[in-house]
Design a protein around this motif. Sequence first.
Motif, PDB file in Angstrom:
ATOM      1  N   GLN A 186       0.838  -1.195   0.000  1.00  0.00           N
ATOM      2  CA  GLN A 186       0.000   0.000   0.000  1.00  0.00           C
ATOM      3  C   GLN A 186       0.879   1.254   0.000  1.00  0.00           C
ATOM      4  OE1 GLN A 186      -3.871  -0.395   1.966  1.00  0.00           O
ATOM      5  NE2 GLN A 186      -2.788  -1.687   3.390  1.00  0.00           N
ATOM      6  N   TRP A 187       0.212   2.405   0.087  1.00  0.00           N
ATOM      7  CA  TRP A 187       0.950   3.656   0.197  1.00  0.00           C
ATOM      8  C   TRP A 187       1.754   3.667   1.502  1.00  0.00           C
ATOM      9  CZ3 TRP A 187      -4.435   6.045  -0.632  1.00  0.00           C
ATOM     10  CH2 TRP A 187      -4.704   6.142  -1.997  1.00  0.00           C
TER      11      TRP A 187
ATOM     12  N   LEU B 209      -3.288  13.706   6.273  1.00  0.00           N
ATOM     13  CA  LEU B 209      -4.015  14.532   7.237  1.00  0.00           C
ATOM     14  C   LEU B 209      -5.530  14.339   7.071  1.00  0.00           C
ATOM     15  CD1 LEU B 209      -3.186  16.614   9.388  1.00  0.00           C
ATOM     16  CD2 LEU B 209      -3.587  18.388   7.695  1.00  0.00           C
ATOM     17  N   LEU B 210      -5.988  14.313   5.816  1.00  0.00           N
ATOM     18  CA  LEU B 210      -7.417  14.101   5.560  1.00  0.00           C
ATOM     19  C   LEU B 210      -7.837  12.696   5.995  1.00  0.00           C
ATOM     20  CD1 LEU B 210      -7.865  15.740   2.014  1.00  0.00           C
ATOM     21  CD2 LEU B 210      -8.289  16.746   4.257  1.00  0.00           C
ATOM     22  N   ASN B 211      -6.994  11.699   5.673  1.00  0.00           N
ATOM     23  CA  ASN B 211      -7.325  10.333   6.082  1.00  0.00           C
ATOM     24  C   ASN B 211      -7.348  10.204   7.598  1.00  0.00           C
ATOM     25  OD1 ASN B 211      -7.498   9.639   3.427  1.00  0.00           O
ATOM     26  ND2 ASN B 211      -5.601   8.460   3.352  1.00  0.00           N
TER      27      ASN B 211
ATOM     28  N   ILE C  41      -8.658   1.718  -1.380  1.00  0.00           N
ATOM     29  CA  ILE C  41      -7.839   1.532  -0.180  1.00  0.00           C
ATOM     30  C   ILE C  41      -8.731   1.810   1.025  1.00  0.00           C
ATOM     31  CG2 ILE C  41      -6.931   3.898  -0.132  1.00  0.00           C
ATOM     32  CD1 ILE C  41      -4.167   2.570   0.607  1.00  0.00           C
TER      33      ILE C  41
ATOM     34  N   ARG D 140      -8.123  12.457   9.693  1.00  0.00           N
ATOM     35  CA  ARG D 140      -9.384  13.058  10.130  1.00  0.00           C
ATOM     36  C   ARG D 140     -10.528  12.052   9.962  1.00  0.00           C
ATOM     37  NH1 ARG D 140     -14.546  13.803   7.833  1.00  0.00           N
ATOM     38  NH2 ARG D 140     -15.559  15.406   9.039  1.00  0.00           N
ATOM     39  N   ASP D 141     -10.562  11.381   8.828  1.00  0.00           N
ATOM     40  CA  ASP D 141     -11.659  10.452   8.576  1.00  0.00           C
ATOM     41  C   ASP D 141     -11.628   9.249   9.499  1.00  0.00           C
ATOM     42  OD1 ASP D 141     -13.388  11.352   6.495  1.00  0.00           O
ATOM     43  OD2 ASP D 141     -11.660  11.285   5.165  1.00  0.00           O
ATOM     44  N   VAL D 142     -10.430   8.770   9.771  1.00  0.00           N
ATOM     45  CA  VAL D 142     -10.326   7.538  10.534  1.00  0.00           C
ATOM     46  C   VAL D 142     -10.446   7.805  12.033  1.00  0.00           C
ATOM     47  CG1 VAL D 142      -8.839   5.555  11.049  1.00  0.00           C
ATOM     48  CG2 VAL D 142      -8.972   6.433   8.715  1.00  0.00           C
TER      49      VAL D 142
ATOM     50  N   ILE E 135     -13.392   4.450   3.996  1.00  0.00           N
ATOM     51  CA  ILE E 135     -13.980   5.140   5.149  1.00  0.00           C
ATOM     52  C   ILE E 135     -14.373   6.563   4.764  1.00  0.00           C
ATOM     53  CG2 ILE E 135     -13.499   6.019   7.479  1.00  0.00           C
ATOM     54  CD1 ILE E 135     -11.618   3.595   7.824  1.00  0.00           C
TER      55      ILE E 135
ATOM     56  N   PRO F 235      -0.725   8.699   0.028  1.00  0.00           N
ATOM     57  CA  PRO F 235       0.349   8.965  -0.927  1.00  0.00           C
ATOM     58  C   PRO F 235       1.205  10.165  -0.547  1.00  0.00           C
ATOM     59  CG  PRO F 235      -1.756   9.673  -1.830  1.00  0.00           C
ATOM     60  CD  PRO F 235      -2.058   8.979  -0.539  1.00  0.00           C
TER      61      PRO F 235
ATOM     62  N   ASN G 230     -18.142   8.087   4.591  1.00  0.00           N
ATOM     63  CA  ASN G 230     -18.490   9.280   5.372  1.00  0.00           C
ATOM     64  C   ASN G 230     -19.231  10.290   4.516  1.00  0.00           C
ATOM     65  OD1 ASN G 230     -17.184   8.403   7.638  1.00  0.00           O
ATOM     66  ND2 ASN G 230     -15.409   9.735   7.421  1.00  0.00           N
TER      67      ASN G 230
ATOM     68  N   GLU H 237      -8.593   3.500   3.785  1.00  0.00           N
ATOM     69  CA  GLU H 237      -8.812   4.868   4.246  1.00  0.00           C
ATOM     70  C   GLU H 237      -9.804   5.607   3.345  1.00  0.00           C
ATOM     71  OE1 GLU H 237      -6.042   3.255   4.200  1.00  0.00           O
ATOM     72  OE2 GLU H 237      -4.892   3.650   6.010  1.00  0.00           O
TER      73      GLU H 237
ATOM     74  N   GLY I 112      -2.358   4.749  12.807  1.00  0.00           N
ATOM     75  CA  GLY I 112      -1.677   4.977  11.533  1.00  0.00           C
ATOM     76  C   GLY I 112      -2.655   5.006  10.376  1.00  0.00           C
ATOM     77  N   VAL I 113      -2.300   5.701   9.311  1.00  0.00           N
ATOM     78  CA  VAL I 113      -3.085   5.692   8.071  1.00  0.00           C
ATOM     79  C   VAL I 113      -2.114   5.540   6.901  1.00  0.00           C
ATOM     80  CG1 VAL I 113      -5.027   7.091   8.879  1.00  0.00           C
ATOM     81  CG2 VAL I 113      -3.033   8.221   7.864  1.00  0.00           C
ATOM     82  N   HIS I 114      -2.626   5.014   5.797  1.00  0.00           N
ATOM     83  CA  HIS I 114      -1.849   4.989   4.562  1.00  0.00           C
ATOM     84  C   HIS I 114      -2.248   6.189   3.720  1.00  0.00           C
ATOM     85  CE1 HIS I 114      -1.652   0.752   5.781  1.00  0.00           C
ATOM     86  NE2 HIS I 114      -0.469   0.785   5.206  1.00  0.00           N
TER      87      HIS I 114
ATOM     88  N   VAL J 267      -2.869  14.263   2.083  1.00  0.00           N
ATOM     89  CA  VAL J 267      -3.890  13.211   2.088  1.00  0.00           C
ATOM     90  C   VAL J 267      -3.862  12.463   3.423  1.00  0.00           C
ATOM     91  CG1 VAL J 267      -4.697  11.098   0.975  1.00  0.00           C
ATOM     92  CG2 VAL J 267      -3.871  12.978  -0.422  1.00  0.00           C
TER      93      VAL J 267
END
Lengths: 186, 254
Positions: free
Chosen positions: A5-6, A36-38, B36, A40-42, B41, A30, B45, B38, A26-28, A34
């Motif tokens: 993955q990324w 930072l946005l991921n 992927i 936030r979502d997770v 999700i 690129p 959302n 993330e 942690g988030v994956h 992104v």
Amino acid sequence: MPDTQWPEYVVFQQDKPERVHHYAGGVHAPDAEVALLNARDVFVRRPECISLWVVRRDLIFGATSEEISLDPNWFTQFEVPEGRIEKYAVFQKHGPRGVHEYTGTVEGRSSRDALRAALTVYANQDVTVWWVTPEEAIRRSTSDDIAALFAIAETKFYRDEGQYRTQEALRKIKAMRDKEQSSHGE
Amino acid sequence: MENDLKDALAARLLAMGDDEAILGHRDSEWCGHAPILEEDIAFANIALDEIGHAQVWYALHAELLGEDAASYPDELVYRRSAGAFRHAPLLELPKGDWAFSMLRQYLFDLYESVMLAKLADSQNESIAGAAIRIGREEIYHRRHTQTWVRRLGLGTEESNSRMQTALDALWPHVMELFRPLSGDATLIEVGILPNLGDVQTVWEAAIRPWLTESNLAIPEAIPSNYTRTHHTKHLATLLDDLQEVVRLYPEGSW
């Protein structure tokens, strides 16, 4: 198995102004924006959060207090490059159940050099695992991000999973099925 | 409220609710299928947000008609036939690949942001309040989708070509968002609804440079013949899926 993955970014979250940033997970992604946005979502849809930091996991240098204390040469035997002095952020984890918390900054010419400095500056603290990462490697949310990333979670209506009563419904369905099966058996 | 004004307002609120509900449903089709975790999700959302926004507009529509604001939205979504939906057909097109869905979401997010900013000054207080509330969530949607449009556009040869293909397919449909309903002129006259031509001007001024800077060529497309009252064949298929359970168990409750 290799991770196809990324790159992985470590996420640090700050809950309140008087609290320090702590490890969230942690988030994956690129790239850092992104990530930072991921992040936030997770991690931020539900709980309160006022700031996020993300940093590539491979730019975090870590060591346990145990491995440092078991190696008599840890402090002395490593090469310090000629390079420029950089600022490093220091994170400490206290105890096996703790999570890494931001402690402060030190200066160093490499990650290892910075960790040695951290061990000196924060010598008398009971730390299980140390992390250091160049300050420059951290992508921080800014005050401009608050409206887009964090403010909406405060007023958002949501249900916790327990409110859907799926467990209760499943039990009812199962009971009904059991009853049907036993009546067929008669 | 005069009858023709009330009818016009009800029709416009229904169209706004349908836009959100149909797009939210298409977005939700990515749940479990995004490239992927993330993104899965993130897009789920966004889908949930859009469905939540649909409920807001549907509730105002219901109140205006004297219907129950809590239960009427379900009637609208689950028991209407295709011909009664009033969303822009752009939003009912099958989800396509990731580039297609992301770009459509971006085109709509920006349209919605412009629309909501203007609706925040609406003479109708309920609409103005809803627009402000929904607008707060749209800031994040727009940031997410514009970030991805830029990255896919400037990414690899493949990501750019997929984005360009998506843009070529979507662009003829964008005008559907700005074509007024028959009653809109009445609403514009009394300051409830902004002039959709003005919305389009602001939208184009923002979207054209972003697409161009993302290495995407804006096609010289002929606008589609579809409108909010004339849908593509894809809507019926979408509703077969969305309404399947209700059709099987019309009296079911959950």
